[in-house]
Design an enzyme around this catalytic site. Structure first.
Site, PDB file in Angstrom:
ATOM      1  NE  ARG A   1      -4.103   1.840   0.664  1.00 45.02           N
ATOM      2  CZ  ARG A   1      -5.087   2.083  -0.204  1.00 45.02           C
ATOM      3  NH1 ARG A   1      -5.028   1.607  -1.433  1.00 45.02           N
ATOM      4  NH2 ARG A   1      -6.139   2.779   0.160  1.00 45.02           N
TER       5      ARG A   1
ATOM      6  CB  THR B   1      -8.455  -0.657  -8.681  1.00 50.26           C
ATOM      7  OG1 THR B   1      -8.431   0.453  -7.829  1.00 50.26           O
ATOM      8  CG2 THR B   1      -7.798  -1.814  -8.014  1.00 50.26           C
TER       9      THR B   1
ATOM     10  CD  GLU C   1      -4.532   4.120  -3.575  1.00 48.03           C
ATOM     11  OE1 GLU C   1      -5.730   3.863  -3.438  1.00 48.03           O
ATOM     12  OE2 GLU C   1      -3.929   3.969  -4.660  1.00 48.03           O
TER      13      GLU C   1
ATOM     14  CB  SER D   1      -6.998  -0.413   0.695  1.00 48.25           C
ATOM     15  OG  SER D   1      -7.399  -1.025  -0.507  1.00 48.25           O
TER      16      SER D   1
ATOM     17  N   GLY E   1     -12.865  -1.332  -8.084  1.00 48.16           N
ATOM     18  CA  GLY E   1     -14.166  -0.709  -7.839  1.00 48.16           C
ATOM     19  C   GLY E   1     -14.301   0.032  -6.521  1.00 48.16           C
TER      20      GLY E   1
END
Ligand code: GLU
Length: 616
Positions: free
Chosen positions: A132, A429, A468, A497, A518
């Site tokens: 991440r 994504t 992000e 996330s 999504g």
């Protein structure tokens, strides 16, 4: 479990991917660019007529020897060639991901992050890499607040401020090192060739460029790369990205340290701190806080996966910093308390929607980066806790939404539910699933957050930076219900996330792996696909293709057009229609060791499934 005798030992296959593509094994099987296509909008010099070898796109493949499902035929082709040449699932997953960085540059790439879930057949273990993106050390909880107000979301998206330290290169290095046989250079070969030779522009790529055109024009580097000659790429033309090919070459030579400690990192930091805004642009583009020390401090750690038992299966997912594993897992535990197989379809879907809402309420209240906040993960994933949530579900009537979170620290009982806010994650994504002939399986979801990320290409380097950090909540969403938001920004913190790469085992053997893009609908897409497959008995391709609905603890459920809403409305569910939810990709491993690889037949233009040896 002993290492299988025919399994290649790590690093013994130095020559294994002789120019994956040069083999041309698949060339000539279709889709040369339409005649008269202008060709090569990304390329300097004369347009060339052909792209890297093209293969027809098919959403389902059955057979043996290894399998892959992605959203993109180039990525699946590169991965299946790696498998065919004897590479492992991890090798093929990295090769596919790198190719998606070329062909799906608005969804994934080395400027972003993701989660890599791996089943190792030689040990029987599922492990995960948390790649991440991370907030710079200079980022405090008020980073997205100005004059006491959250800054407008759209402004936060297209900014240096939202760029987290990328985790994708570190993920690739870690995955190859642990479970691969290829060097990074070898794993990048196929992708580099696609970047250099080009891929054929499809409608999805053109449309995504068009959707981003206004903000792409605001950055000189992004205009140059994705709007060459000032134009949108034409469907059927060949798109080349020689900048990215050179960046991959550089990474092949110098390793991922070129980003975390080297020249590429210097360029990333410069771009974040001083985004290349085009002259005369009025958009307020905030600079970011990232420094080279933030890159040097980056780590993609191994994390213990989440796991829940569900009707005889063990479902493994991604632990925080993702909320995927905990939320899918909690919802499954809640659902397991209903005898879904004996209920009619309306009741199954009713309970699926209610379980999602209840699990989402807990996600909002309790899940954030577990290195910063105390996430009661074990409790959230316990059957006892699921009982305190499941008892709230009324078979005759939908709960008013939003429902309140439960109390995982409490001592049971059936708490009351009611009240909390929505989220604004992007819908970008990409997810890929790979299985190899040795029984290893990978579920890997990677992203740059919004479609088009921050909109900022690193000049001359050929890739977009993520946004992000807009996955943090800008202000405390839990204050109104007396809680503290676990997902506020913090120095070195990872934004929560929803990515949910998932591997399902039965009796210790992998049977299924799946995931989706999504935003927060990822969680419901994965959950619904599992319910479709396990409880409703659909095949994996049908489970993926079936119309979806997503209840994320909001007043209305978003539902695709084909989703059966009538009877559910009578139970009190309200719906808003949405054209498409997710773009899943999965692989099922059958008892006889053969595979069913399944991608989307329609959503996002359809995905690509392949196997090494197709069943005749
Ligand atoms: N940033 C989102 C997440 O990590 C994914 C973005 C998307 O799928 O659109 O959950």
């Amino acid at each position: 479990m002993p290492l299988r005798p025919d399994r290649p030992l790590r690093r013994t296959l130095a020559v294994l991917v002789p120019p994956v593509l040069a083999a041309g094994l698949l060339a000539g099987t279709g889709a040369a660019p339409a005649s008269g296509a202008p060709g090569a909008p990304g390329a300097p010099g004369a347009p060339r007529a052909s792209a890297a070898p093209q293969v027809p796109k098919q959403p389902v493949a059955r057979g043996a020897g290894g399998a892959v499902a992605t959203v993109d035929p180039d990525a699946s082709r590169v991965a299946v060639e790696v498998l065919r040449a004897g590479g492992t699932a991890a090798d093929a997953a990295v090769a596919a991901a790198a190719t998606l960085g070329v062909t799906e540059p608005y969804s994934a790439g080395i400027g972003g992050g993701g989660y890599f879930v791996h089943y190792d057949a030689s040990t029987g273990r599922v492990q995960t890499v948390d790649g991440r993106e991370t907030a710079p050390l200079a980022m405090g909880p008020d980073a997205f607040v100005q004059d006491g107000q959250p800054i407008p979301f759209a402004e936060a998206v297209s900014s240096g401020l939202s760029v987290g330290v990328p985790g994708t290169p570190a993920t690739w290095a870690e995955a190859l090192d642990r479970w691969g046989t290829l060097s990074l250079a070898e794993a990048l070969e196929g992708a580099t060739e696609v970047a250099r030779e080009g891929f054929v522009v499809d409608e999805t790529f053109r449309q995504q460029t068009a959707d981003n055109e206004a903000r792409f024009r605001d950055f000189t580097s992004t205009t140059r790369l994705f709007l060459p000659g000032g134009e949108l790429p034409r469907v059927g033309s060949v798109f080349r990205n020689p900048q990215l090919a050179r960046t991959y070459d550089l990474m092949a030579r110098q390793g991922v340290d070129v980003l975390y400690r080297g020249a590429l990192g210097r360029d990333v930091v410069r771009t974040v701190q001083r985004p290349p805004v085009a002259p005369g642009v009025e958009r307020e583009v905030r600079p970011g806080l990232m420094q080279r020390s933030d890159l040097a401090a980056y780590d993609a750690p191994l994390r213990r996966p989440t796991v829940v038992g569900y009707r005889g299966y063990d479902v493994y997912g991604m632990a925080p910093s993702s909320s995927g594993g905990s939320t899918v897992g909690e919802a499954l535990n809640i659902l397991e308390r209903s005898p879904l197989r004996r209920l009619d379809r309306t009741q199954v879907l009713h309970r699926y929607l209610e379980a999602s809402a209840l699990a989402f309420a807990d996600r909002g209240a309790y899940v954030g980066d577990a290195e910063f906040v105390d996430v009661p993960l074990q409790r959230l994933l316990s059957d006892d806790y699921a009982a305190t949530r499941a008892c709230l579900i009324d078979p005759r009537r939908a709960l008013p939404k939003p429902v309140l979170p439960g109390d995982p620290y409490g001592d049971g009982g059936c708490a009351t539910a009611e009240a909390a806010g929505g989220d604004q994650e992007g819908l970008s994504t990409t997810h890929l699933t790979v299985a190899d002939r040795w029984g290893d399986v990978v579920a890997y979801t990677l992203t740059i957050e919004q479609t088009g990320g921050s909109g900022i290409v690193v000049p001359g380097r050929g890739f977009l930076l993520n946004n992000e950090l807009t996955d943090f909540n800008f202000t405390d969403t839990q204050a109104a219900i007396g809680g503290t938001d676990p997902n506020l920004p913090g120095p070195g913190k990872r934004p929560r996330s929803s990515m949910s790469p998932t591997i399902v085992l039965r009796d210790g053997e992998p049977v299924l792996a799946v995931g989706s893009p999504g935003g927060s609908t990822i969680i419901t897409t994965v959950l619904q696909t599992l319910v479709n497959r396990i409880d409703l008995g659909m095949t994996l391709p049908r489970a993926i293709a079936a119309p979806r609905a997503s209840q994320r603890n909001t007043a209305t459920v978003s539902a695709e057009p084909g989703f059966p809403t009538g009877r559910l409305q009578r139970l009190g569910h309200a719906f808003t229609e949405t054209a498409e939810i997710g773009a899943a990709a999965g692989v099922e491993i059958r008892r006889d060791g053969t595979f069913v690889a399944a991608a989307e037949p329609v959503r996002r233009g359809g995905g690509s499934a392949m196997v090494v040896r197709p069943r005749r």
